[in-house]
Design a protein around this motif. Structure first.
Motif, PDB file in Angstrom:
ATOM      1  N   ALA A 133       0.825  -1.214   0.000  1.00 40.61           N
ATOM      2  CA  ALA A 133       0.000   0.000   0.000  1.00 40.61           C
ATOM      3  C   ALA A 133       0.858   1.262   0.000  1.00 40.61           C
ATOM      4  O   ALA A 133       0.608   2.206  -0.768  1.00 40.61           O
ATOM      5  CB  ALA A 133      -0.924  -0.008   1.223  1.00 40.61           C
ATOM      6  N   LEU A 136       2.621   1.661  -3.382  1.00 43.05           N
ATOM      7  CA  LEU A 136       1.675   2.122  -4.411  1.00 43.05           C
ATOM      8  C   LEU A 136       1.549   3.641  -4.377  1.00 43.05           C
ATOM      9  O   LEU A 136       1.574   4.305  -5.421  1.00 43.05           O
ATOM     10  CB  LEU A 136       0.299   1.493  -4.186  1.00 43.05           C
ATOM     11  CG  LEU A 136       0.035   0.113  -4.782  1.00 43.05           C
ATOM     12  CD1 LEU A 136      -1.281  -0.458  -4.248  1.00 43.05           C
ATOM     13  CD2 LEU A 136       0.005   0.167  -6.309  1.00 43.05           C
ATOM     14  N   GLY A 183       3.801  -3.477  -5.793  1.00 49.23           N
ATOM     15  CA  GLY A 183       3.334  -2.107  -5.629  1.00 49.23           C
ATOM     16  C   GLY A 183       4.106  -1.115  -6.471  1.00 49.23           C
ATOM     17  O   GLY A 183       3.619  -0.021  -6.750  1.00 49.23           O
ATOM     18  N   GLY A 279      -4.015   2.561  -2.942  1.00 47.55           N
ATOM     19  CA  GLY A 279      -3.167   2.448  -1.767  1.00 47.55           C
ATOM     20  C   GLY A 279      -3.878   2.908  -0.499  1.00 47.55           C
ATOM     21  O   GLY A 279      -3.778   2.274   0.555  1.00 47.55           O
TER      22      GLY A 279
END
Length: 294
Positions: A133, A136, A183, A279
């Protein structure tokens, strides 16, 4: 067939529904700068309650890589023929395609070394969803900065890649290594590197696709045995891997054609916005305990 049968995996194996859904995600996202590995990691956990594993991802990537081989077949044949001619006949070493062949080889070395040495970390610790996350979101700003500072005025042909330099291969090859972290995005990292080198988006994207061929083929073949009996993640049967690869091939081919047209007139900012939103959604899901981080 009963949908509940499709959805239910046997023991630690993957269900057919899981294989189809994740293969569709792989095919659509592999060549877009949104991180296919990140999407597979997120949606595998979100929709099916567990991580399918890096080995399944690597093997199904063979399907999308086959799409690259088909889409760029004429270019690949031209480059390979020119490379062999140049290797055995010094008189052909001024051919731009001979140099391009070497650039693909040189640019593939960093990810081969790092991928092999860090394979255990890549398959385990790096797949934590908090990392995915954050990456990203963070790497989306790299896209935006690359678009802002990249002049895109380098005389590198968007079709033949004539004008590419040794430095480009090294820098974009190093950028490709970042894609080992779910990511980041292989295409996003390499295209951004190309923009920082003042290449056009089209030229950077085309070399990015060529650069991915050795890395993804090697990764998929290396991970093939582990996909059946993974140390991390779930196992898949041979027929599941074949079907998943075919689905990824078809959608991957469409995604390549679309992206090459898209980047001619549009920036990576569109993808950056999507990545930031995704994200943030994952962070909310993790924070509320809706999905586990590992």
């Amino acid at each position: 067939m009963n949908p509940t049968v499709l959805a239910a995996p046997a023991a630690d194996g993957m269900s057919w529904l899981q294989v189809v859904v994740l293969s569709v995600i792989q095919g659509i996202t592999e060549f877009l700068p949104v991180s296919s590995s990140g999407h597979l990691r997120i949606f595998s956990t979100w929709m099916f309650g567990s991580d399918a594993g890096a080995s399944f991802t690597a093997v199904v990537q063979l399907g999308t890589e086959a799409a690259v081989l088909v889409f760029f077949f004429k270019d690949i044949v031209r480059i390979v023929v020119a490379w062999f001619r140049g290797v055995f006949d010094a008189g052909h070493r001024d051919d731009p395609d001979y140099r391009l062949g070497w650039y693909v080889i040189i640019g593939s070395i960093p990810i081969a070394v790092i991928g092999f040495l860090g394979k255990d970390l890549i398959r385990d610790a790096a797949r934590n969803l908090w990392i995915t996350a954050i990456v990203l979101i963070a790497f989306s700003f790299v896209f935006l900065i690359a678009e802002k500072v990249g002049r895109q005025d380098r005389p590198v042909d968007g079709q033949s890649l004539e004008g590419l330099r040794f430095k480009d291969a090294v820098v974009m090859g190093l950028a490709q290594c970042l894609a080992l972290i779910p990511g980041v995005s292989r295409s996003g990292g390499t295209i951004s590197a190309g923009l920082f080198l003042n290449m056009s988006r089209e030229a950077a994207a085309r070399f990015s696709f060529l650069l991915a061929i050795p890395a993804v083929l090697a990764s998929g073949l290396f991970s093939l045995p582990d996909a059946f009996e993974p140390s991390v993640g779930q196992s898949a049967t041979g027929i599941q891997l074949v079907v998943g690869s075919v689905i990824a091939f078809v959608l991957g081919y469409i995604a390549i054609a679309w992206l090459l047209r898209f980047v001619q007139k549009h920036s990576l900012a569109w993808f950056a916005g999507y990545r930031i939103i995704l994200g943030l959604v994952v962070i909310v899901l993790l924070s509320t305990g809706t999905i586990p981080a590992t």
